[in-house]
Design a protein around this motif. Structure first.
Motif, mmCIF file in Angstrom:
data_model
loop_
_atom_site.group_PDB
_atom_site.id
_atom_site.type_symbol
_atom_site.label_atom_id
_atom_site.label_comp_id
_atom_site.label_asym_id
_atom_site.label_seq_id
_atom_site.Cartn_x
_atom_site.Cartn_y
_atom_site.Cartn_z
ATOM 1 N N MET A 1 -10.023 7.700 5.090
ATOM 2 C CA MET A 1 -9.801 6.252 4.998
ATOM 3 C C MET A 1 -9.858 5.607 6.377
ATOM 4 O O MET A 1 -10.549 4.595 6.581
ATOM 5 N N VAL A 2 -9.153 6.210 7.332
ATOM 6 C CA VAL A 2 -9.119 5.637 8.685
ATOM 7 C C VAL A 2 -10.519 5.654 9.297
ATOM 8 O O VAL A 2 -10.981 4.659 9.882
ATOM 9 N N SER A 5 -1.736 5.770 8.384
ATOM 10 C CA SER A 5 -3.150 5.487 8.107
ATOM 11 C C SER A 5 -3.327 4.032 7.697
ATOM 12 O O SER A 5 -4.252 3.353 8.149
ATOM 13 N N GLY A 6 -2.436 3.565 6.825
ATOM 14 C CA GLY A 6 -2.529 2.175 6.391
ATOM 15 C C GLY A 6 -2.376 1.212 7.562
ATOM 16 O O GLY A 6 -3.105 0.223 7.674
ATOM 17 N N TYR A 41 -17.950 -9.008 18.818
ATOM 18 C CA TYR A 41 -16.980 -10.009 19.270
ATOM 19 C C TYR A 41 -16.618 -9.791 20.740
ATOM 20 O O TYR A 41 -16.479 -10.750 21.506
ATOM 21 N N GLN A 78 -16.448 -5.416 15.964
ATOM 22 C CA GLN A 78 -15.554 -5.568 17.118
ATOM 23 C C GLN A 78 -16.358 -5.602 18.408
ATOM 24 O O GLN A 78 -16.076 -6.383 19.309
ATOM 25 N N ILE A 115 0.745 8.782 5.443
ATOM 26 C CA ILE A 115 0.170 7.754 4.568
ATOM 27 C C ILE A 115 0.403 6.367 5.163
ATOM 28 O O ILE A 115 -0.516 5.539 5.249
ATOM 29 N N ALA A 123 -12.750 2.990 7.778
ATOM 30 C CA ALA A 123 -12.412 1.646 8.241
ATOM 31 C C ALA A 123 -12.911 1.421 9.667
ATOM 32 O O ALA A 123 -13.523 0.397 9.980
ATOM 33 N N LYS A 135 -7.930 -6.616 14.577
ATOM 34 C CA LYS A 135 -8.689 -6.632 15.823
ATOM 35 C C LYS A 135 -10.082 -7.169 15.592
ATOM 36 O O LYS A 135 -10.701 -7.731 16.495
ATOM 37 N N THR A 136 -10.610 -6.983 14.371
ATOM 38 C CA THR A 136 -11.960 -7.455 14.083
ATOM 39 C C THR A 136 -11.955 -8.940 13.738
ATOM 40 O O THR A 136 -12.745 -9.710 14.280
ATOM 41 N N TYR A 137 -11.071 -9.341 12.838
ATOM 42 C CA TYR A 137 -11.166 -10.699 12.299
ATOM 43 C C TYR A 137 -10.247 -11.694 12.992
ATOM 44 O O TYR A 137 -10.446 -12.896 12.875
ATOM 45 N N GLU A 159 -6.985 -2.332 12.762
ATOM 46 C CA GLU A 159 -8.425 -2.478 13.018
ATOM 47 C C GLU A 159 -8.957 -3.765 12.396
ATOM 48 O O GLU A 159 -9.773 -4.471 12.996
ATOM 49 N N TYR A 214 0.830 -1.202 0.000
ATOM 50 C CA TYR A 214 0.000 0.000 0.000
ATOM 51 C C TYR A 214 0.868 1.257 0.000
ATOM 52 O O TYR A 214 0.672 2.155 -0.817
ATOM 53 N N ILE A 223 -3.050 1.769 10.720
ATOM 54 C CA ILE A 223 -4.241 1.809 11.592
ATOM 55 C C ILE A 223 -5.342 0.937 10.995
ATOM 56 O O ILE A 223 -6.001 0.160 11.701
ATOM 57 N N VAL A 224 -5.522 1.030 9.667
ATOM 58 C CA VAL A 224 -6.553 0.212 9.029
ATOM 59 C C VAL A 224 -6.244 -1.279 9.220
ATOM 60 O O VAL A 224 -7.103 -2.069 9.614
ATOM 61 N N CYS A 227 -6.314 10.560 4.064
ATOM 62 C CA CYS A 227 -5.923 9.568 5.068
ATOM 63 C C CYS A 227 -6.946 9.517 6.191
ATOM 64 O O CYS A 227 -7.349 8.436 6.640
ATOM 65 N N LEU A 244 -15.805 -1.259 10.921
ATOM 66 C CA LEU A 244 -15.392 -2.435 11.687
ATOM 67 C C LEU A 244 -15.846 -2.396 13.136
ATOM 68 O O LEU A 244 -15.972 -3.431 13.774
#
Lengths: 214, 254
Positions: B30-31, A77-78, B45, B42, A74, B34, A87-89, A84, A50, A80-81, B27, B38
Motif C-alpha cells: 500500500m505504501v 502505513s495509513g 510541484y 510531487q 497498519i 501510494a 505533500k502532493t496536494y 504523501e 482506516y 505515511i499514505v 502494508c 504520487l
C-alpha cells in the motif's frame, strides 16, 4: 441504536480530547490558525476510520502476542499514505504541519480506539466510533484554532474580521494566542466548561473502557 | 460484546508468523503504491516551487504569481550550466537542481540564470547554499546587471525552527537586500559586514532569529567569493556593465 450512540457519544460525552484527555500534543501544536487545523483534523479522522476499519476486520485473526506491533504497522502505513497525499496536494500546508502529520502514528486517540473499540466490535460500529472520535477531536481542534486565530491575528481562515492596528485598524491582537501555551489555557477552559456542563462525568469519572489510555 | 477477542486463545507460531508477514506485505504494498503514484506529481510541484524562487529573485513582484506565469517567466530566462572554477559555459540546461557546495572537479557546473534585454544583462540569478542553524539553507541571489548590486534574495528551502528561524523568509526582511552594494571602492566584499555602518552595505539580522539570519548573510558573503570566476566572465561577456568585482590573482580576464 447503539450505532448512533457509538457515533454521537465521542463528540461530546466521551470526547477524546476533553474527557479522555488524549491527542493533546497535536491539538496544542497545530491549532494556531484554522487552515492547518482543518487539514490536521481531516487527516486524523481519515487515519482513525482506516485503522478502526482494518483492525476491526482483522480482529479475529490478529495474533495476540504481536497484536500491538501489527496495529502500529497498519496505522503507520495509513499515516505515511496520508502524509504523501498532503505533500502532493497541499504542499504549503504540509510544510506548516511539519512533523505533526507523521506524529499521527503516535496520536493516542488512534491506537486507543483500535485497542479499546475496534478489537471488540464489528466494522460498521468501528467506523461509527472512528467518525465520532474524529469529529470530537476536530471540534476541539477547530474551536481552539478559531479562538487563537481570531484573537491572535484578528482573522479567520486568513480573512480579516477585526482590522489590526498594524494594518491601520482598531484591533490590538493578543500575541499570546500565537504561542503554544495559549492552547493549554484554552483546552483547559474547554475541559472545565464541558465537564461542568456534563457534571455526571465528574461523578462517574472512571468510565471503564476508555480510561487508562494515555 | 461478541466473539472472542484477539489474544484470548493461544496461537500456533506458524500461524502468527504467516499473519504477521501477510499484514506487513499488504502494508508495504500500500505504501509503495501510494508513493510511486504520487512521487512524479510531487516532483513537478517541487520543480515549479524552485522556478518560483528563481523567478522571485529576478523579479520580486512575481513571488505570488500563478503557476503558469511562473513557468513562463522561468522559461524566458537564459539558463546556463557554468563551470564554478573558470566561469566557462558547460552546457545550456533546462531544469537542473545543483548547488555550489555540490560542485567538485568531476562535476564543476552550477546552473546560472540570466535575464538579458537588448543584449544587455538585466540581472543574474545564482543558486546559494550554506549552513543554517539546524539545516542547510538553499536560496537564490539575484544581482543587477552591473554585477555589484543586489536585486533580491529569495529563500528556496530550509528546515530552520518554525516560527523563529523561518522568519528569514519574511518579505520584510528580504526586502532590505534590494539595492545593497557588494563591494567598496577598492573591490573588497563589504555587503553584510557586521560592522558596516554604511547603509549601502548594512543588512540587519532578525532579533530572536540571530543565528539563522546571520547564517543567511554569511552564506551570501561566502558565495560572492565562490562565484568570483563566474562574475568575472559575465563582466567580460557583458562589457556594458558598469563596474567589475576586484580581480583576484590568476583570474585576470583576457
Amino acid at each position: 441504536m447503539t450505532l448512533r450512540r457509538h457515533l454521537l457519544d465521542p463528540i461530546l460525552h466521551e470526547n477524546p480530547v476533553t474527557v479522555q484527555i488524549l491527542g493533546l500534543c497535536s491539538a496544542l501544536a497545530v491549532s494556531r490558525t484554522l487552515e492547518p487545523a482543518l487539514i490536521m483534523a481531516a487527516a486524523v479522522t481519515a487515519v482513525l476510520v482506516y485503522s478502526n476499519l482494518v483492525i476491526s476486520l482483522l480482529r479475529h485473526v490478529l495474533p495476540g502476542s504481536v497484536r500491538l506491533i501489527l496495529e502500529m504497522t497498519i496505522i503507520a502505513s495509513g499515516v505515511i499514505v496520508v502524509d504523501e497525499v498532503l505533500k502532493t496536494y497541499a504542499p504549503a500546508i504540509a510544510e506548516t504541519l511539519t512533523v505533526f502529520v507523521g506524529l499521527i502514528i503516535t496520536n493516542c486517540i488512534v491506537l486507543g480506539r483500535a485497542e479499546s473499540f475496534a478489537l471488540r466490535n464489528g466494522p460498521l460500529h468501528s467506523i461509527a466510533d472512528a467518525v465520532g472520535n474524529g469529529i470530537g477531536y476536530s471540534l476541539i481542534l477547530l474551536t481552539v484554532a478559531a479562538i487563537r486565530e481570531l484573537v491572535g491575528t484578528g482573522s479567520l481562515f486568513g480573512v480579516t474580521l477585526l482590522p489590526t492596528l498594524d494594518a491601520g485598524g482598531w484591533y490590538r491582537p493578543n500575541h499570546l494566542m500565537l504561542y503554544a501555551p495559549s492552547a493549554f489555557f484554552l483546552i483547559g477552559f474547554l475541559i472545565w466548561g464541558l465537564r461542568a456542563l456534563a457534571a455526571r462525568h465528574v461523578a462517574t469519572a472512571s468510565t471503564p473502557v476508555t480510561r487508562g489510555q494515555r | 460484546m461478541n466473539m472472542p477477542v484477539a489474544g484470548s486463545q493461544p496461537e500456533s507460531l506458524p500461524k502468527t508468523l504467516a499473519i504477521t508477514v501477510l499484514i506487513a506485505a499488504c502494508c508495504a504494498t500500500m505504501v509503495t503504491a501510494a508513493v510511486l503514484t504520487l512521487r512524479p506529481m510531487q516532483a513537478a510541484y517541487a520543480a515549479i516551487e524552485r522556478n518560483r524562487a528563481i523567478v522571485a529573485a529576478s523579479n520580486p513582484a512575481l513571488a505570488e504569481a500563478g503557476d503558469s506565469a511562473i513557468v513562463t517567466a522561468y522559461l524566458a530566462l537564459q539558463r546556463h550550466l557554468v563551470d564554478l572554477r573558470t566561469g566557462a559555459d558547460i552546457d545550456d540546461v533546462d531544469t537542473v537542481e545543483r548547488w555550489p557546495s555540490e560542485a567538485d572537479a568531476s562535476r564543476p557546473g552550477v546552473p546560472v540564470y540570466l535575464r538579458v534585454r537588448d543584449g544587455k544583462l538585466d540581472c543574474v540569478v545564482l543558486p546559494l547554499d550554506g549552513k543554517g542553524m539546524w539545516s542547510t539553507l538553499y536560496a537564490y541571489l539575484a544581482l543587477e546587471g552591473d554585477l555589484a548590486t543586489v536585486r533580491a534574495l529569495s529563500i528556496y528551502r530550509h528546515e530552520e525552527t518554525p516560527g523563529i528561524g523561518d522568519r528569514i523568509q519574511d518579505p520584510a526582511w528580504l526586502a532590505q537586500w534590494h539595492g545593497r552594494r557588494l563591494y567598496d571602492s577598492e573591490g573588497n566584499v563589504r555587503l553584510g559586514e557586521a560592522d558596516a555602518v554604511d547603509a549601502d552595505f548594512y543588512i540587519d539580522t532578525i532579533t530572536g532569529a540571530t543565528v539563522t539570519s546571520s547564517a543567511a548573510i554569511r552564506m551570501v558573503r561566502a558565495s560572492l567569493d565562490t562565484y568570483q570566476p563566474i562574475l568575472q566572465s559575465l563582466a567580460t561577456r557583458f562589457p556594458t556593465s558598469r563596474s567589475t568585482p576586484k580581480e583576484t590573482a590568476g583570474a585576470t580576464p583576457p
